[in-house]
Design an enzyme around this catalytic site. Structure first.
Site, mmCIF file in Angstrom:
data_model
loop_
_atom_site.group_PDB
_atom_site.id
_atom_site.type_symbol
_atom_site.label_atom_id
_atom_site.label_comp_id
_atom_site.label_asym_id
_atom_site.label_seq_id
_atom_site.Cartn_x
_atom_site.Cartn_y
_atom_site.Cartn_z
ATOM 1 N N GLY A 1 0.809 -1.199 0.000
ATOM 2 C CA GLY A 1 0.000 0.000 0.000
ATOM 3 C C GLY A 1 0.848 1.256 0.000
ATOM 4 N N GLY B 1 -0.344 -14.027 -1.339
ATOM 5 C CA GLY B 1 0.346 -13.023 -0.555
ATOM 6 C C GLY B 1 1.526 -13.565 0.198
ATOM 7 N NE ARG B 2 -1.004 -14.438 5.027
ATOM 8 C CZ ARG B 2 -2.015 -14.958 5.713
ATOM 9 N NH1 ARG B 2 -1.847 -15.300 6.982
ATOM 10 N NH2 ARG B 2 -3.191 -15.145 5.141
ATOM 11 C CE1 TYR C 1 -5.102 0.335 6.795
ATOM 12 C CE2 TYR C 1 -5.496 -1.497 5.295
ATOM 13 C CZ TYR C 1 -4.835 -0.962 6.390
ATOM 14 O OH TYR C 1 -3.928 -1.713 7.085
#
Length: 356
Positions: free
Chosen positions: A56, A313-314, A178
């Protein structure tokens, strides 16, 4: 039957496979939000992904979530990203910048300003990162009605900078609680003006932010990430299927590059959203609150259900060569969670490709 190793045409981009590196915060920028040489090396190591989506990146100082997170709102920040995009492109990759306005998930100690949100409601039981360590999430200042469009346009301004920095496109972070997610929320957004109340009101900010960004750099370079029903950072949503169906219906005419869904709600809801969305769909098969099933079976399952691209992702943290490990059915290394956000190159650049 499609495979995650098939190529795919995404707008003007030819992706050699359908594996997407999902955005993950790594807090390795410098104090001024500049991208670093280590960040360039990190993303270049993972350039075999069909598409990389960056961590981000705040579109304004007000939108900064915490220390050591990068920005795209100054000339110096824009210039700093060119080393990252050049390194990825030199290694044959493609990269979008994820634009993330933190909204209320910020702190005055980080930005020097009171965070903003749709309403003056703090995230319950939430600790936000600050230069002196975690602190309780503060009560944000509710944006005035005439201020909201300016925050929506901040994504567009950052997108113009992203293109100037060499990014192939941008993804708006509409997930995980967010600012966009706060407007979608029924407990973070208590507004009674046109940006709140009904589903039409709660989706309005997201639609305006995406539309402004598409107008600024072309819709084919713009995606959005969503996490239906996740409730992360205490951004709780009601009427999830109707809320997201309405949002996708408003976004559909724009001709976006993609919608990126996290598997944060029931599978049948996500399949319904696939039917509602006429464009390319990226699905992340893992719920960010649980394990990360980075395997071919999970990816192929979602391709069978109608996804076009699969994000992991991870698994990319400790496996820079994740695509090849999945292709050859090689064991995956495990990342050390203690190094996720500690800074420095250990646990960042120190994971090797598979050694036969």
């Amino acid at each position: 039957m499609s495979s995650i190793f098939d190529s795919y045409r995404l707008g003007d981009l030819h992706l050699p496979n359908r594996v997407v590196m999902a955005p993950m915060s790594r807090v390795r920028s410098d104090a001024d939000g500049l991208a670093t040489a280590s960040m360039a090396a990190y993303y270049a190591q993972r350039a075999t992904a069909g598409l990389i989506i960056s961590e981000g990146v705040q579109p304004s100082l007000l939108g900064r979530s915490g220390p050591s997170t990068p920005g795209l709102h100054t000339d110096t920040q824009t210039a700093s990203w060119r080393q990252v995009t050049a390194a990825v492109h030199t290694n044959g990759g493609r990269i979008f910048a994820q634009l993330m306005h933190a909204g209320r998930i910020s702190h005055p100690d980080t930005t020097g300003m009171q965070p903003v949100g749709p309403s003056a409601v703090a995230a319950r039981d939430a600790m936000v990162f600050t230069p002196s360590g975690p602190q309780p999430a503060p009560v944000p200042r509710a944006l005035a009605t005439d201020e909201v469009p300016r925050e929506a346009e901040s994504y567009a301004r950052a997108a113009v900078r992203a293109v100037a920095a060499g990014f192939d496109g941008v993804e708006l972070h509409g997930a995980n609680g967010y600012l966009i997610g706060q407007f979608l929320s029924s407990n973070a957004n208590l507004r009674t003006d046109r940006y709140g109340g009904s589903i039409a009101g709660r989706i309005r900010f997201a639609v305006e932010a995406v539309t402004a960004t598409a107008d600024a750099i072309g819709a084919g370079r713009v995606g959005i990430r969503l996490s239906p029903g996740a409730g992360i950072w205490d951004a709780v949503e009601t009427d999830v299927p109707a809320l997201y169906a309405a949002l996708l219906a408003e976004l559909a005419p724009l001709g976006l590059a993609y919608v990126h869904l996290e598997a944060t709600t029931d599978e049948d809801v996500l399949v319904g959203l696939r039917r509602a969305w006429p464009g390319p769909l990226v699905v992340n098969p893992s719920d960010p609150r649980g394990p990360d099933p980075a395997d071919r079976k999970a990816g192929d399952h979602w391709l069978d259900l109608g996804a076009d691209l699969i994000s992991f992702g991870r698994a990319f943290l400790a496996n820079p060569d994740l695509v090849e490990r999945l292709r050859a059915d090689l064991p995956l290394a495990e990342a050390d969670p203690d190094t996720y956000y500690q800074g420095g190159d250990t646990g960042y650049l120190t994971y090797p490709a598979y050694r036969y």
